[in-house]
Write an enzyme that holds these catalytic residues in place. Structure first.
Site, PDB file in Angstrom:
ATOM      1  N   HIS B  79       0.853  -1.193   0.000  1.00 50.66           N
ATOM      2  CA  HIS B  79       0.000   0.000   0.000  1.00 50.66           C
ATOM      3  C   HIS B  79       0.891   1.246   0.000  1.00 50.66           C
ATOM      4  O   HIS B  79       0.706   2.162  -0.805  1.00 50.66           O
ATOM      5  CB  HIS B  79      -0.926   0.007   1.220  1.00 50.66           C
ATOM      6  CG  HIS B  79      -1.538   1.352   1.503  1.00 50.66           C
ATOM      7  ND1 HIS B  79      -2.506   1.903   0.702  1.00 50.66           N
ATOM      8  CD2 HIS B  79      -1.294   2.269   2.479  1.00 50.66           C
ATOM      9  CE1 HIS B  79      -2.840   3.102   1.178  1.00 50.66           C
ATOM     10  NE2 HIS B  79      -2.114   3.353   2.249  1.00 50.66           N
ATOM     11  N   ASP B 108       7.143  21.472 -26.623  1.00 46.85           N
ATOM     12  CA  ASP B 108       7.093  20.142 -26.011  1.00 46.85           C
ATOM     13  C   ASP B 108       8.190  20.073 -24.952  1.00 46.85           C
ATOM     14  O   ASP B 108       8.822  21.070 -24.648  1.00 46.85           O
ATOM     15  CB  ASP B 108       7.313  19.045 -27.082  1.00 46.85           C
ATOM     16  CG  ASP B 108       6.693  17.716 -26.653  1.00 46.85           C
ATOM     17  OD1 ASP B 108       7.038  17.232 -25.562  1.00 46.85           O
ATOM     18  OD2 ASP B 108       5.849  17.176 -27.403  1.00 46.85           O
ATOM     19  N   TRP B 144       6.952  -0.174   4.025  1.00 47.11           N
ATOM     20  CA  TRP B 144       7.438   0.491   2.803  1.00 47.11           C
ATOM     21  C   TRP B 144       8.857   1.007   3.003  1.00 47.11           C
ATOM     22  O   TRP B 144       9.572   1.253   2.054  1.00 47.11           O
ATOM     23  CB  TRP B 144       6.497   1.619   2.378  1.00 47.11           C
ATOM     24  CG  TRP B 144       6.736   2.935   3.059  1.00 47.11           C
ATOM     25  CD1 TRP B 144       6.287   3.293   4.291  1.00 47.11           C
ATOM     26  CD2 TRP B 144       7.491   4.045   2.562  1.00 47.11           C
ATOM     27  NE1 TRP B 144       6.713   4.559   4.594  1.00 47.11           N
ATOM     28  CE2 TRP B 144       7.456   5.045   3.551  1.00 47.11           C
ATOM     29  CE3 TRP B 144       8.191   4.297   1.384  1.00 47.11           C
ATOM     30  CZ2 TRP B 144       8.099   6.276   3.395  1.00 47.11           C
ATOM     31  CZ3 TRP B 144       8.835   5.526   1.243  1.00 47.11           C
ATOM     32  CH2 TRP B 144       8.781   6.500   2.235  1.00 47.11           C
ATOM     33  N   SER B 171      13.226   5.845 -13.866  1.00 44.51           N
ATOM     34  CA  SER B 171      12.171   6.642 -14.479  1.00 44.51           C
ATOM     35  C   SER B 171      12.152   8.057 -13.904  1.00 44.51           C
ATOM     36  O   SER B 171      12.090   9.043 -14.638  1.00 44.51           O
ATOM     37  CB  SER B 171      10.831   5.945 -14.256  1.00 44.51           C
ATOM     38  OG  SER B 171       9.782   6.834 -14.485  1.00 44.51           O
ATOM     39  N   SER B 172      12.236   8.145 -12.576  1.00 46.51           N
ATOM     40  CA  SER B 172      12.182   9.464 -11.936  1.00 46.51           C
ATOM     41  C   SER B 172      13.360  10.328 -12.351  1.00 46.51           C
ATOM     42  O   SER B 172      13.212  11.531 -12.573  1.00 46.51           O
ATOM     43  CB  SER B 172      12.222   9.323 -10.415  1.00 46.51           C
ATOM     44  OG  SER B 172      11.050   8.742  -9.960  1.00 46.51           O
ATOM     45  N   HIS B 255      13.485  11.515   3.679  1.00 47.21           N
ATOM     46  CA  HIS B 255      12.945  12.811   4.050  1.00 47.21           C
ATOM     47  C   HIS B 255      12.778  13.742   2.863  1.00 47.21           C
ATOM     48  O   HIS B 255      11.704  14.290   2.667  1.00 47.21           O
ATOM     49  CB  HIS B 255      13.664  13.470   5.221  1.00 47.21           C
ATOM     50  CG  HIS B 255      12.799  14.567   5.742  1.00 47.21           C
ATOM     51  ND1 HIS B 255      11.675  14.328   6.484  1.00 47.21           N
ATOM     52  CD2 HIS B 255      12.796  15.893   5.493  1.00 47.21           C
ATOM     53  CE1 HIS B 255      11.034  15.456   6.700  1.00 47.21           C
ATOM     54  NE2 HIS B 255      11.689  16.428   6.108  1.00 47.21           N
ATOM     55  N   GLU B 257      12.195  12.796   0.022  1.00 46.49           N
ATOM     56  CA  GLU B 257      11.066  12.191  -0.702  1.00 46.49           C
ATOM     57  C   GLU B 257       9.732  12.805  -0.256  1.00 46.49           C
ATOM     58  O   GLU B 257       8.840  13.022  -1.065  1.00 46.49           O
ATOM     59  CB  GLU B 257      11.067  10.674  -0.465  1.00 46.49           C
ATOM     60  CG  GLU B 257       9.826   9.941  -0.936  1.00 46.49           C
ATOM     61  CD  GLU B 257       9.655   9.915  -2.451  1.00 46.49           C
ATOM     62  OE1 GLU B 257      10.661  10.138  -3.160  1.00 46.49           O
ATOM     63  OE2 GLU B 257       8.531   9.690  -2.910  1.00 46.49           O
ATOM     64  N   TYR B 259       9.247  15.767   0.550  1.00 46.51           N
ATOM     65  CA  TYR B 259       9.114  17.047  -0.144  1.00 46.51           C
ATOM     66  C   TYR B 259       9.001  16.872  -1.638  1.00 46.51           C
ATOM     67  O   TYR B 259       8.414  17.706  -2.332  1.00 46.51           O
ATOM     68  CB  TYR B 259      10.257  17.974   0.265  1.00 46.51           C
ATOM     69  CG  TYR B 259      10.081  18.355   1.706  1.00 46.51           C
ATOM     70  CD1 TYR B 259       9.105  19.278   2.055  1.00 46.51           C
ATOM     71  CD2 TYR B 259      10.800  17.730   2.714  1.00 46.51           C
ATOM     72  CE1 TYR B 259       8.861  19.582   3.378  1.00 46.51           C
ATOM     73  CE2 TYR B 259      10.561  18.034   4.034  1.00 46.51           C
ATOM     74  CZ  TYR B 259       9.603  18.957   4.367  1.00 46.51           C
ATOM     75  OH  TYR B 259       9.350  19.250   5.664  1.00 46.51           O
ATOM     76  N   SER B 270      -0.508  26.843  -5.485  1.00 46.92           N
ATOM     77  CA  SER B 270      -0.129  28.229  -5.769  1.00 46.92           C
ATOM     78  C   SER B 270      -0.673  28.714  -7.102  1.00 46.92           C
ATOM     79  O   SER B 270      -0.639  29.910  -7.389  1.00 46.92           O
ATOM     80  CB  SER B 270       1.397  28.377  -5.754  1.00 46.92           C
ATOM     81  OG  SER B 270       1.897  28.004  -4.499  1.00 46.92           O
ATOM     82  N   HIS B 304      15.388  12.434  12.068  1.00 45.87           N
ATOM     83  CA  HIS B 304      14.222  12.619  12.952  1.00 45.87           C
ATOM     84  C   HIS B 304      13.202  11.496  12.742  1.00 45.87           C
ATOM     85  O   HIS B 304      12.237  11.414  13.484  1.00 45.87           O
ATOM     86  CB  HIS B 304      13.591  14.013  12.784  1.00 45.87           C
ATOM     87  CG  HIS B 304      12.920  14.258  11.474  1.00 45.87           C
ATOM     88  ND1 HIS B 304      12.874  15.482  10.881  1.00 45.87           N
ATOM     89  CD2 HIS B 304      12.273  13.441  10.632  1.00 45.87           C
ATOM     90  CE1 HIS B 304      12.219  15.409   9.737  1.00 45.87           C
ATOM     91  NE2 HIS B 304      11.852  14.170   9.565  1.00 45.87           N
ATOM     92  N   HIS B 305      13.418  10.654  11.738  1.00 47.70           N
ATOM     93  CA  HIS B 305      12.563   9.472  11.575  1.00 47.70           C
ATOM     94  C   HIS B 305      13.055   8.316  12.431  1.00 47.70           C
ATOM     95  O   HIS B 305      12.466   7.239  12.403  1.00 47.70           O
ATOM     96  CB  HIS B 305      12.547   9.024  10.116  1.00 47.70           C
ATOM     97  CG  HIS B 305      11.918  10.032   9.197  1.00 47.70           C
ATOM     98  ND1 HIS B 305      10.579  10.042   8.935  1.00 47.70           N
ATOM     99  CD2 HIS B 305      12.449  11.066   8.507  1.00 47.70           C
ATOM    100  CE1 HIS B 305      10.309  11.037   8.105  1.00 47.70           C
ATOM    101  NE2 HIS B 305      11.425  11.679   7.836  1.00 47.70           N
ATOM    102  N   THR B 330       7.903  26.629   5.920  1.00 50.33           N
ATOM    103  CA  THR B 330       6.577  26.061   5.677  1.00 50.33           C
ATOM    104  C   THR B 330       5.510  27.049   6.133  1.00 50.33           C
ATOM    105  O   THR B 330       4.499  27.245   5.450  1.00 50.33           O
ATOM    106  CB  THR B 330       6.413  24.724   6.424  1.00 50.33           C
ATOM    107  OG1 THR B 330       7.564  23.922   6.163  1.00 50.33           O
ATOM    108  CG2 THR B 330       5.194  23.986   5.960  1.00 50.33           C
ATOM    109  N   LYS B 333       4.978  29.759   3.607  1.00 52.11           N
ATOM    110  CA  LYS B 333       4.117  29.370   2.487  1.00 52.11           C
ATOM    111  C   LYS B 333       2.641  29.474   2.866  1.00 52.11           C
ATOM    112  O   LYS B 333       1.845  30.034   2.115  1.00 52.11           O
ATOM    113  CB  LYS B 333       4.426  27.932   2.051  1.00 52.11           C
ATOM    114  CG  LYS B 333       5.865  27.744   1.630  1.00 52.11           C
ATOM    115  CD  LYS B 333       6.047  26.509   0.787  1.00 52.11           C
ATOM    116  CE  LYS B 333       5.504  26.751  -0.569  1.00 52.11           C
ATOM    117  NZ  LYS B 333       6.475  26.716  -1.643  1.00 52.11           N
ATOM    118  N   ARG B 452       1.873   1.066  15.029  1.00 47.37           N
ATOM    119  CA  ARG B 452       1.473   0.918  13.640  1.00 47.37           C
ATOM    120  C   ARG B 452       1.866  -0.478  13.152  1.00 47.37           C
ATOM    121  O   ARG B 452       2.575  -1.207  13.841  1.00 47.37           O
ATOM    122  CB  ARG B 452       2.127   1.992  12.771  1.00 47.37           C
ATOM    123  CG  ARG B 452       3.622   1.872  12.694  1.00 47.37           C
ATOM    124  CD  ARG B 452       4.272   3.099  12.113  1.00 47.37           C
ATOM    125  NE  ARG B 452       4.130   3.153  10.661  1.00 47.37           N
ATOM    126  CZ  ARG B 452       4.969   3.830   9.856  1.00 47.37           C
ATOM    127  NH1 ARG B 452       6.001   4.481  10.356  1.00 47.37           N
ATOM    128  NH2 ARG B 452       4.784   3.858   8.563  1.00 47.37           N
TER     129      ARG B 452
END
Ligand SMILES: [Cu+2]
Lengths: 374, 528
Positions: B79, B108, B144, B171-172, B255, B257, B259, B270, B304-305, B330, B333, B452
């Site tokens: 998931h 293009d 994940w 790909s990315s 991390h 990722e 963002y 925006s 921090h994770h 943040t 924004k 979790r």
């Protein structure tokens, strides 16, 4: 101060509600049972209130704007798109608030991580899927046991009504005296686990091959329940932690009892056992320690957990199997079970060699395990 | 100008393109590829959503009912992987493909063939992730985040997953190179970097993040692969390795990722908010700098994770201070968006509703993030449902709501047809309400100590889990309405105007008809 009062009142209310572990619809952190737990609780309240205040401020302004500046009310758009003063202010003010928040966070953290001068040191080992406790230093030094989930299988699979402490009960809880500084050293046997007891504000990963530490000092006697908090495979949800915090006298009595038990276990190997008695005893040991991976039918769950039924090793020379069970197998999920007694090991090995498709007809005697340990 | 608008003749020149399936296989057109990205993303959203419903159904009541623990763990793992890599990231690449050439006045993308390849790498990766459920041993129940050494024990589906991650990374990176090159080199004359729409800016920054961190993830999973099969011991202490090393590498990717997912969402918001406020975006320049500083900071806060792995207290303090610092840009924004709305002339069409929903819920996710950044509190909440609630506020109410808003906003431009506004509003309100029913209560579960990634839980968590599961089914079913709205718009929507939203002022609205010509700008637009 009022926070303390509220907590005390809540504590009484909880005690009054007899043995119910936690109330339903609980909205906040669990009732702390240690000083650090209280500080974390208060810190969370402070941060939450600050966040709520900012949230209400910002969305109050937004809400007013959404109401007052609608096109349907005929509001015409202003065309401004910068304002240096405002922009500087809303950069600097949050920064100042953050510095203010960092201060209590820092002091709490430093207290939380100060593991010096413990009264009792206990090594906590995470296994797939149970906990092992070794009292290394202080009162009770030398005590060592495994702690398994005590909730029966049929409750989990909906064949029996669930008990009050469903999934939060173990056969052998960790017992510690109240008011003493307990240092826990965590390590993992196979994969990473995490030893987590919310009321004591302890969560420490148990990394295989490394020792990490944490500490707690319970303020109140009672039973505190927690769970493994790091995904560790199939039965991650089924390896709870139960900490019994007891008075100094009760603790001394418990230590005495454990020491006696250990002495009794140590003498056992000289008793004569026959195959039937060993296999009978072994089945119980198997149910408590082996069944999660190797399954009740001995078929295991290959490839991670190989079958015992028909296994070459189990039907081969006794010494190899004894060695494997005693030492585990590096790089696999098979842990060392040397913390079990010689009788238990002899019994479980005998059981596996004479169950399912295995018909060796041989008994492994406790003395053989004793010999193999040396 | 008229040369730009009169595009029918040019369109016919391209009528010799392959038709049917080969049109899509061989296309190098940014719009076709953008469309494929978006449909792929939606398909993966459904697959990942079904997995989420398996999870929530098993968690409806204490006890094991519909799946065994291994399958449950596989569901949480895939998931997460499918939603992050299959649904959300491709959705925003789809937006980038569709919009960047139109917004900067280019015909293009810079590398059309590479663009085709970067899309067509995705379906095989998705098939690997799905096939992983059906190989012997089932899907890998490792989360994940794929922490070692649990991954070293996992069945062969782990190898398929690692290979899928490699392909997705390729790909990315190709997509990112394409986006950066396009924006740097193909802007219309007179369109300086500080004049491109903010959506393009957010993608420049995101693309740099992707190029920086996707190789790091590839490294981490490759080390896992060699630990599994080739006798290395990167993550095994017995061989001189360290399981925590994996976490450091993973989160150095992980991390940023967050963002990579959030920043293009900021870009879409925006564009939407000024359009429905009929007012220019407040603080364009500070938005660009705030986004860039969020991106830079995102490389400095990864641990921090992993506050509970047992790092030295000095490291915990550093990572805590650096993390709370992210609240400043943040906050800037959010304040800028609120200031854009302030004294505008507001209307509340579906895109604006999703943008406001985003603003409200993403800010909540930001605040719970701030709570989690405080180490002593995180020690209580790490790996509990509080974290699950937090990142779903950021990922679903943040990125997904932004994507929905973007679809409703640009659908009239892309298809030349208008969606049904009433149904769109229904979709918003159903999503908004059921999202909160699902995830708001998970904060309480986490605070009370529910870990979790568990398929079964003790009795005191039962009530909130029932509520959460009901919300999840409601949220899932609401997305069928979304599919219906999009399909009926494409088939039979009323014709849309060139500038469907009077407040929208980027080039695709001011210079191109709805739908736009096959090649956006054959001659560069004339800018004032
Ligand atoms: Cu565990």
């Amino acid at each position: 101060m009022s926070g303390k009062f509220v907590r005390a009142a809540a504590g009484l209310a909880m005690a009054a509600s007899s043995a119910v572990a936690q109330a339903a619809y609980q909205l906040n952190l669990q009732e702390p049972a240690s000083h650090i737990g209280e500080r974390v609780h208060d810190l969370h309240t402070i941060i939450l209130v600050i966040c709520l205040a900012i949230f209400i401020g910002v969305f109050g302004v937004l809400g007013y704007s959404l109401y007052a500046h609608r096109k349907s009310k005929g509001h015409v758009a202003a065309q401004f798109h910068e304002n240096t003063t405002v922009e500087v202010l809303w950069t600097v003010i949050p920064f100042v608030i953050l510095v203010l928040m960092a201060w209590p966070a820092t002091t709490t953290l430093l207290a939380m991580r100060d593991t010096t001068q413990p009264d009792i040191t206990i090594k906590v080992t995470g296994y797939q899927w149970k906990w092992g406790y070794d009292y290394l230093k202080g009162d009770g030094e030398g005590i060592s046991f495994l702690s398994n989930l005590a909730t029966p299988h049929n409750q989990i699979y909906e064949q029996a009504p669930k008990g009050e402490n469903y999934l939060l009960e173990v056969d052998n809880p960790l017992v510690v005296p109240v008011g003493r500084k307990i240092r826990v050293l965590t390590t993992g046997n196979d994969v990473i686990h995490a030893w987590y007891v919310p009321a004591l504000a302890v969560k420490q990963d148990a990394n295989p091959g490394f020792i990490r530490d944490a500490w707690f000092r319970a303020d109140r006697e009672g039973t505190y329940r927690g769970q493994c908090a790091e995904l560790c495979g199939k039965d991650h949800a089924f390896m709870p932690i139960v900490v019994e915090v007891v008075s100094q006298e009760k603790y001394a009595a418990w230590v005495g009892e454990q020491k006696k038990k250990m002495a009794a276990l140590a003498e056992d190997p000289n008793k004569t056992w026959d195959l039937a008695a060993l296999a009978e005893r072994g089945e119980k040991v198997y149910q408590a320690n082996c069944v999660a991976c190797h399954q009740p039918n001995g078929k295991g769950q290959p490839p991670a957990f190989p079958a015992l039924s028909g296994s070459k090793l189990v039907n081969g020379p006794k010494a190899d199997q004894i060695g494997l069970v005693l030492n585990g197998k590096q790089g696999t999920a098979m842990a060392s079970f040397k913390q079990l007694s010689d009788v238990e090991l002899a019994a479980v090995i005998t059981y596996t060699r004479n169950s399912w498709a295995n018909k060796t007809g041989e008994a492994v005697l406790p003395a053989e395990v004793t010999a193999a340990r040396k | 100008m008229s040369a730009v608008l009169d595009t029918h003749g040019q369109h016919d020149e391209h009528a010799h393109h392959p038709s049917g399936i080969m049109r899509w296989v061989t296309t190098t057109n940014h719009k076709d590829i953008g469309t494929m990205y978006l449909w792929f993303s939606f398909t993966m959203f459904i697959v990942g959503g079904i997995m989420a419903l398996v999870i929530r159904t098993e968690l409806f009541a204490p006890g094991m009912q519909i799946v065994d623990p291994d399958r449950f763990n596989a569901m949480t793992t895939y998931h997460g992987l499918i939603m992050v890599f299959g649904a959300i990231m491709p959705a925003f690449v789809g937006f980038a493909n569709w919009l960047i050439p139109m917004q900067i006045g280019a015909p293009d993308m810079a590398f059309p063939r590479m663009n085709n390849l970067s899309f067509w790498l995705l379906p095989p990766a998705a098939l690997l992730l799905i096939a992983a459920q059906f190989v012997p041993g089932g899907g890998a129940g490792v989360g994940w985040t794929m922490y070692a050494p649990l991954t070293v024990q996992a069945p062969m589906s782990m190898d398929l997953t690692i290979f899928a991650v490699h392909i997705l990374g390729m790909s990315s990176i190709m997509g990112s190179i394409n986006i950066i090159t396009t924006i740097f080199n193909m802007r219309a004359p007179g369109m300086g970097m500080m004049r491109i729409p903010l959506f393009c800016w957010t993608w420049v920054i995101t693309a740099f993040l992707l190029i920086a961190v996707m190789p790091v993830l590839a490294g981490a999973v490759t080390m896992t692969l060699t630990d599994r099969h080739f006798g290395t011991a990167f993550f095994n202490a017995a061989g001189g390795g360290d399981p925590v090393l994996y976490q450091h590498i993973f989160w150095f990717f992980g991390h940023p990722e967050v963002y990579i997912i959030a920043i293009p969402a900021f870009g879409v918001i925006s564009q939407i908010i000024p359009a429905f406020s009929r007012k220019p975006l407040f603080g364009y320049t500070s938005m660009v700098y705030a986004t860039a500083s969020i991106a830079v900071l995102s490389f400095l806060v990864w641990a921090h994770h992993m506050y509970t792995v047992g790092m030295p207290v000095e490291a915990q303090l550093y990572f805590m201070y650096a993390t709370v610092l992210i609240a400043v840009p943040t906050g800037v924004k959010v304040f800028n968006w609120v200031a854009t709305i302030w004294r505008g002339s507001l209307t509340f069409e579906t895109p604006m509703l999703f943008a406001l929903g985003f603003l409200f819920l993403f800010t909540m996710g930001g605040f719970t993030g701030l709570v989690l950044s405080i180490v002593p509190i995180d020690v209580q909440l790490h790996d509990t449902y509080y974290v699950v609630a937090h990142f779903h506020y950021v990922m679903v109410a943040g990125a997904l709501f932004s994507a929905f808003g973007g679809i409703y906003f640009w659908l009239p431009k892309w298809t030349g047809r208008m969606y049904n506004e009433t149904l769109g509003k229904w979709h918003f309100w159903l999503s908004f309400i059921f999202f909160n029913v699902t995830f708001f209560v998970q904060h309480f579960l986490g605070l009370a100590g529910m870990p979790r990634r568990i398929p079964d839980y003790s009795l005191q968590f039962a009530e909130f889990n029932v509520i959460s599961s009901i919300g999840a089914w409601g949220f899932g079913l609401a997305q069928i309405l979304f599919l219906y709205i999009v399909v009926s718009t494409i088939r039979s929507g009323k014709p849309a105007e060139q500038r469907q939203w009077e407040g929208a002022d980027s080039l695709e609205w001011t210079h191109l008809p709805s739908p736009p010509p096959y090649h956006s700008f054959e001659t560069p637009p004339v800018l004032r």
